[in-house]
Design a protein around this motif. Structure first.
Motif, PDB file in Angstrom:
ATOM      1  N   ALA A 151      35.601   6.390   0.158  1.00 48.14           N
ATOM      2  CA  ALA A 151      34.540   7.204   0.746  1.00 48.14           C
ATOM      3  C   ALA A 151      34.954   8.671   0.733  1.00 48.14           C
ATOM      4  CB  ALA A 151      34.261   6.740   2.179  1.00 48.14           C
ATOM      5  N   GLU A 152      33.990   9.560   0.833  1.00 50.88           N
ATOM      6  CA  GLU A 152      34.284  10.987   0.775  1.00 50.88           C
ATOM      7  C   GLU A 152      35.229  11.437   1.884  1.00 50.88           C
ATOM      8  OE1 GLU A 152      30.711  13.204   0.692  1.00 50.88           O
ATOM      9  OE2 GLU A 152      30.086  12.495  -1.291  1.00 50.88           O
ATOM     10  N   ILE A 153      35.146  10.805   3.040  1.00 50.24           N
ATOM     11  CA  ILE A 153      35.975  11.234   4.173  1.00 50.24           C
ATOM     12  C   ILE A 153      37.317  10.508   4.228  1.00 50.24           C
ATOM     13  CG2 ILE A 153      34.001  11.919   5.577  1.00 50.24           C
ATOM     14  CD1 ILE A 153      34.230   9.262   7.059  1.00 50.24           C
ATOM     15  N   TRP A 154      37.583   9.615   3.268  1.00 47.51           N
ATOM     16  CA  TRP A 154      38.859   8.906   3.227  1.00 47.51           C
ATOM     17  C   TRP A 154      39.852   9.671   2.363  1.00 47.51           C
ATOM     18  CZ3 TRP A 154      37.090   3.199   1.952  1.00 47.51           C
ATOM     19  CH2 TRP A 154      36.306   2.721   3.015  1.00 47.51           C
ATOM     20  N   GLU A 155      41.106   9.643   2.774  1.00 48.29           N
ATOM     21  CA  GLU A 155      42.152  10.298   1.994  1.00 48.29           C
ATOM     22  C   GLU A 155      42.623   9.453   0.823  1.00 48.29           C
ATOM     23  OE1 GLU A 155      45.324  11.395   4.566  1.00 48.29           O
ATOM     24  OE2 GLU A 155      44.194  12.983   5.577  1.00 48.29           O
ATOM     25  N   LYS A 156      42.294   8.191   0.821  1.00 45.76           N
ATOM     26  CA  LYS A 156      42.747   7.295  -0.239  1.00 45.76           C
ATOM     27  C   LYS A 156      41.722   6.188  -0.453  1.00 45.76           C
ATOM     28  CE  LYS A 156      45.242   4.227   2.929  1.00 45.76           C
ATOM     29  NZ  LYS A 156      46.550   3.593   3.258  1.00 45.76           N
ATOM     30  N   PRO A 157      41.743   5.555  -1.624  1.00 46.83           N
ATOM     31  CA  PRO A 157      40.853   4.413  -1.853  1.00 46.83           C
ATOM     32  C   PRO A 157      41.333   3.193  -1.075  1.00 46.83           C
ATOM     33  CG  PRO A 157      42.257   4.754  -3.760  1.00 46.83           C
ATOM     34  CD  PRO A 157      42.522   5.905  -2.828  1.00 46.83           C
ATOM     35  N   ARG A 158      40.405   2.313  -0.763  1.00 43.75           N
ATOM     36  CA  ARG A 158      40.720   1.087  -0.040  1.00 43.75           C
ATOM     37  C   ARG A 158      40.048  -0.095  -0.727  1.00 43.75           C
ATOM     38  NH1 ARG A 158      40.522   4.855   4.444  1.00 43.75           N
ATOM     39  NH2 ARG A 158      42.394   4.633   5.747  1.00 43.75           N
ATOM     40  N   ARG A 159      40.569  -1.258  -0.443  1.00 43.92           N
ATOM     41  CA  ARG A 159      39.993  -2.485  -0.984  1.00 43.92           C
ATOM     42  C   ARG A 159      38.707  -2.811  -0.238  1.00 43.92           C
ATOM     43  NH1 ARG A 159      42.352  -8.589  -0.064  1.00 43.92           N
ATOM     44  NH2 ARG A 159      40.910  -9.698  -1.465  1.00 43.92           N
ATOM     45  N   VAL A 160      37.668  -3.118  -0.989  1.00 44.48           N
ATOM     46  CA  VAL A 160      36.390  -3.526  -0.406  1.00 44.48           C
ATOM     47  C   VAL A 160      35.973  -4.848  -1.033  1.00 44.48           C
ATOM     48  CG1 VAL A 160      33.920  -2.990  -0.252  1.00 44.48           C
ATOM     49  CG2 VAL A 160      35.616  -1.194   0.150  1.00 44.48           C
ATOM     50  N   VAL A 161      35.571  -5.776  -0.190  1.00 40.07           N
ATOM     51  CA  VAL A 161      35.072  -7.076  -0.644  1.00 40.07           C
ATOM     52  C   VAL A 161      33.547  -7.041  -0.614  1.00 40.07           C
ATOM     53  CG1 VAL A 161      34.946  -9.551  -0.137  1.00 40.07           C
ATOM     54  CG2 VAL A 161      37.116  -8.310   0.159  1.00 40.07           C
ATOM     55  N   ILE A 162      32.944  -7.296  -1.762  1.00 40.16           N
ATOM     56  CA  ILE A 162      31.491  -7.422  -1.845  1.00 40.16           C
ATOM     57  C   ILE A 162      31.128  -8.884  -1.624  1.00 40.16           C
ATOM     58  CG2 ILE A 162      29.438  -7.089  -3.261  1.00 40.16           C
ATOM     59  CD1 ILE A 162      30.960  -5.068  -4.897  1.00 40.16           C
ATOM     60  N   VAL A 163      30.308  -9.140  -0.633  1.00 40.54           N
ATOM     61  CA  VAL A 163      29.876 -10.499  -0.324  1.00 40.54           C
ATOM     62  C   VAL A 163      28.430 -10.670  -0.799  1.00 40.54           C
ATOM     63  CG1 VAL A 163      29.513 -12.212   1.497  1.00 40.54           C
ATOM     64  CG2 VAL A 163      31.368 -10.531   1.694  1.00 40.54           C
ATOM     65  N   VAL A 164      28.207 -11.656  -1.637  1.00 40.55           N
ATOM     66  CA  VAL A 164      26.878 -11.934  -2.186  1.00 40.55           C
ATOM     67  C   VAL A 164      26.428 -13.296  -1.688  1.00 40.55           C
ATOM     68  CG1 VAL A 164      25.455 -12.051  -4.254  1.00 40.55           C
ATOM     69  CG2 VAL A 164      27.537 -10.641  -4.254  1.00 40.55           C
ATOM     70  N   ARG A 165      25.236 -13.331  -1.102  1.00 42.17           N
ATOM     71  CA  ARG A 165      24.710 -14.587  -0.553  1.00 42.17           C
ATOM     72  C   ARG A 165      23.379 -14.931  -1.222  1.00 42.17           C
ATOM     73  NH1 ARG A 165      24.651 -13.203   5.719  1.00 42.17           N
ATOM     74  NH2 ARG A 165      23.796 -11.294   4.822  1.00 42.17           N
ATOM     75  N   GLU A 166      23.249 -16.196  -1.558  1.00 36.52           N
ATOM     76  CA  GLU A 166      22.011 -16.709  -2.140  1.00 36.52           C
ATOM     77  C   GLU A 166      21.428 -17.754  -1.198  1.00 36.52           C
ATOM     78  OE1 GLU A 166      20.733 -18.355  -6.485  1.00 36.52           O
ATOM     79  OE2 GLU A 166      22.308 -19.472  -5.435  1.00 36.52           O
TER      80      GLU A 166
END
Length: 239
Positions: A151-166
């Protein structure tokens, strides 16, 4: 808590909720999100046991994360001393920001917080939110993808999990995002989802103890330092 009662791991759930008032009690304010005049307490609970560690009264119109770092970080140290060898943190999207995530990273605390969607995340969603080939099953199904996001306000990248539901019978897929400091080697994406979903237990405990919470808040004077809410419910102690 005796040494023999210590947990190997525990998760501290942080959450806020409205406490509606009828009148103009001091520090109560109208909260547009909840559509009511209220106090806006902030609490921390041990997710595995339902024990409250702290419950702090706040003005009704403060942001969800207001003061979160001041209540959660000391409790992490307390939990490491009294409750478990390893302590994690968990919360909703309102708490995601550098004021909380950066200190958690510095303290070596693993966490899972829901992350609000935005234009950049929607671009990832367009790539990953696709149904697997083949006939749709009758039962709902969920799958997860790992991405790196900053994110723009973060100093570093982070791991993000995308959850997809059907869901059966629905044309569109449903997605949401979880930011976590667990590495894929420490916890796979599906397990991160399961960890986050378990925070629903806290919401259940809030409902169960609502009358006790009201009693605790009614005896708290605005402006007092954060404290461990008292009542007939369970409370974690050192002895």
């Amino acid at each position: 808590m005796n040494d023999g009662d210590r947990l190997d791991e525990c998760t501290l759930d942080i959450d806020s909720f409205p406490h509606e008032v009828h009148g103009h009690q001091e520090s109560s304010e109208f909260n547009a999100h909840y559509g009511m005049r209220c106090f806006h307490p902030l609490g921390v609970m041990v997710g595995e046991t339902g024990h409250w560690l702290d419950l702090t009264l706040r003005e009704g119109n403060v942001h969800t994360a207001e003061g979160a770092e001041y209540i959660l970080l000391p409790l992490i140290e307390r939990a490491r001393t009294e409750i478990a060898n390893v302590v994690h943190a968990r919360g909703d999207a309102g708490f995601v920001g550098p004021k909380l995530l950066d200190p958690l990273d510095a303290a070596g605390v693993r966490y899972a917080f829901r992350l609000r969607t935005n234009k950049i995340l929607q671009e990832h969603e367009e790539i990953h939110a696709r149904r697997p080939q083949g006939r749709r099953p009758e039962a709902p199904r969920t799958w997860c993808h790992d991405i790196e996001y900053r994110a723009e306000i973060w100093e570093k990248p982070r791991r993000v999990v995308i959850v997809v539901r059907e869901r059966p019978g629905e044309l569109y897929l449903h997605t949401f995002f979880i930011v976590t400091s667990f590495t894929p080697e420490q916890m796979c994406a599906r397990d991160v989802l399961d960890l986050y979903r378990a925070r629903g237990t806290m919401e259940g405990h809030i409902g169960e103890h609502q009358s006790v919470i009201r009693g605790a808040l009614s005896s708290t004077k605005p402006g007092e330092e954060p404290h461990q809410a008292q009542g007939d419910r369970k409370a974690v102690r050192a002895d």
